[in-house]
Motif scaffolding. Structure first.
Motif, PDB file in Angstrom:
ATOM      1  N   ASP A  97      -5.909  11.421  -0.589  1.00  0.00           N
ATOM      2  CA  ASP A  97      -5.783  10.279   0.309  1.00  0.00           C
ATOM      3  C   ASP A  97      -5.302  10.782   1.656  1.00  0.00           C
ATOM      4  O   ASP A  97      -5.071  11.981   1.846  1.00  0.00           O
ATOM      5  CB  ASP A  97      -4.791   9.267  -0.276  1.00  0.00           C
TER       6      ASP A  97
ATOM      7  N   ALA B 228      -2.827   5.612   5.068  1.00  0.00           N
ATOM      8  CA  ALA B 228      -3.169   4.665   4.012  1.00  0.00           C
ATOM      9  C   ALA B 228      -2.045   4.572   2.984  1.00  0.00           C
ATOM     10  O   ALA B 228      -1.702   3.482   2.505  1.00  0.00           O
ATOM     11  CB  ALA B 228      -4.476   5.083   3.338  1.00  0.00           C
TER      12      ALA B 228
ATOM     13  N   LEU C 144      -4.123  -1.332   6.928  1.00  0.00           N
ATOM     14  CA  LEU C 144      -4.142  -0.332   7.991  1.00  0.00           C
ATOM     15  C   LEU C 144      -5.077  -0.757   9.107  1.00  0.00           C
ATOM     16  O   LEU C 144      -6.240  -1.089   8.872  1.00  0.00           O
ATOM     17  CB  LEU C 144      -4.602   1.014   7.415  1.00  0.00           C
TER      18      LEU C 144
END
Length: 298
Positions: A158, A162, A197
């Protein structure tokens, strides 16, 4: 962002920083496993020592699983926020290999790409907001090898922004807010709205975990933070045509403990400032917690 393997319930989030390794797992009704350890010199490139350090930190948690999620960060990781004509996410993904070259300063041949539609509703300019993330293939493979050497199974990679939004979703609520993640060698300015986000920007300076006797130079670096925050918000507004009106600032990362920083940022930004403590954990665990929550919150 990048799925790697088959997922099962109960994931361990691994945040490998310049100075520390932080790991968190959440199981059942909020049962939390966590530990922190020192990162060896050389970082992710020092695979043998890093794998040994990672295995030791994981063992200290008492967590019994093997599947983990980690985050890639640093100057080699490229994150771009695009404005595209309205289209379904499947069409965005289908065109990604052909469109990415327009937005990245390097060729995409040796890069692993992923994207996400941040807001499917067209903005003032009748465009949708899309996040494009790219990481060198060798860097992604190094995380996979590292986890294997530590006896773990990496199921996804990731990005830090995030993970931060996911970790602080309860704290930010429906508000528009700023998350400032202060690491040992770099920081992130993250704009979030309703737990989603919107925009992020990496800053190549942080708060060293080990302080020399004279720390005045380090705080001088932090004096630039308010201007960096304002630049980030102005850039987002200019690109999207959307108004920006954050209601507060959350500090995460080890640098959130910096003495006097809350009052300084409150004065400079004219916003309430607080240390983010998701799940009651310290701010240094925000990224690893957000990674551990990836399965439950997407």
């Amino acid at each position: 962002m990048w799925p790697v393997g088959r997922r099962q319930k109960g994931l361990l989030g691994i945040d490998i920083g310049t100075a520390q390794i932080k790991v968190v797992a959440v199981q059942g009704r909020g049962r939390v496993y966590r530990a922190v350890g020192e990162a060896p010199p050389g970082g992710i490139d020092n695979e043998e020592e890093m794998a040994a350090a990672l295995a030791q930190v994981v063992e200290e948690t008492g967590w019994q699983g093997r599947q983990v999620v980690s985050a890639v960060d640093g100057p080699r990781v490229m994150v771009r926020y695009l404005q595209l004509p309205p289209m379904p996410e499947r069409e965005v993904r289908a065109g990604l290999p052909y469109e990415a070259d327009k937005y990245l300063p390097v060729g995409t041949g040796d890069m692993v790409l992923d994207c996400a539609v941040l807001d499917p509703e067209p903005g003032p300019r009748e465009q949708i907001e899309v996040l494009l993330a790219a990481v060198p293939r060798e860097l992604a493979l190094s995380y996979h090898r590292l986890c294997q050497r530590a006896g773990l199974e990496l199921v996804a990679l990731d990005i830090v922004p995030a993970a931060l939004c996911r970790a602080l979703a309860a704290e930010t609520g429906k508000e528009e807010a700023i998350i400032l993640d202060l690491g040992a060698s770099s920081s992130q300015v993250v704009l979030v709205r309703g737990g989603r986000l919107l925009f992020s920007r990496r800053i190549g300076s942080g708060v060293p975990a080990t302080r020399p006797a004279d720390t005045s130079g380090e705080f001088n670096t932090l004096l630039d933070l308010p201007q960096e925050v304002r630049r980030s918000l102005e850039f987002y507004g200019s690109q999207t045509g959307r108004g920006v009106n954050p209601s507060r600032v959350f500090l995460t990362g080890g640098g959130a403990y910096e003495e006097g920083l809350i009052d300084f940022l409150h004065m400079e930004l004219d916003l309430p400032v607080e240390v983010g403590r998701p799940y009651g954990l310290g701010p240094e665990y925000a990224v690893s917690l957000g990674l551990a929550l990836r399965e439950s919150r997407g």
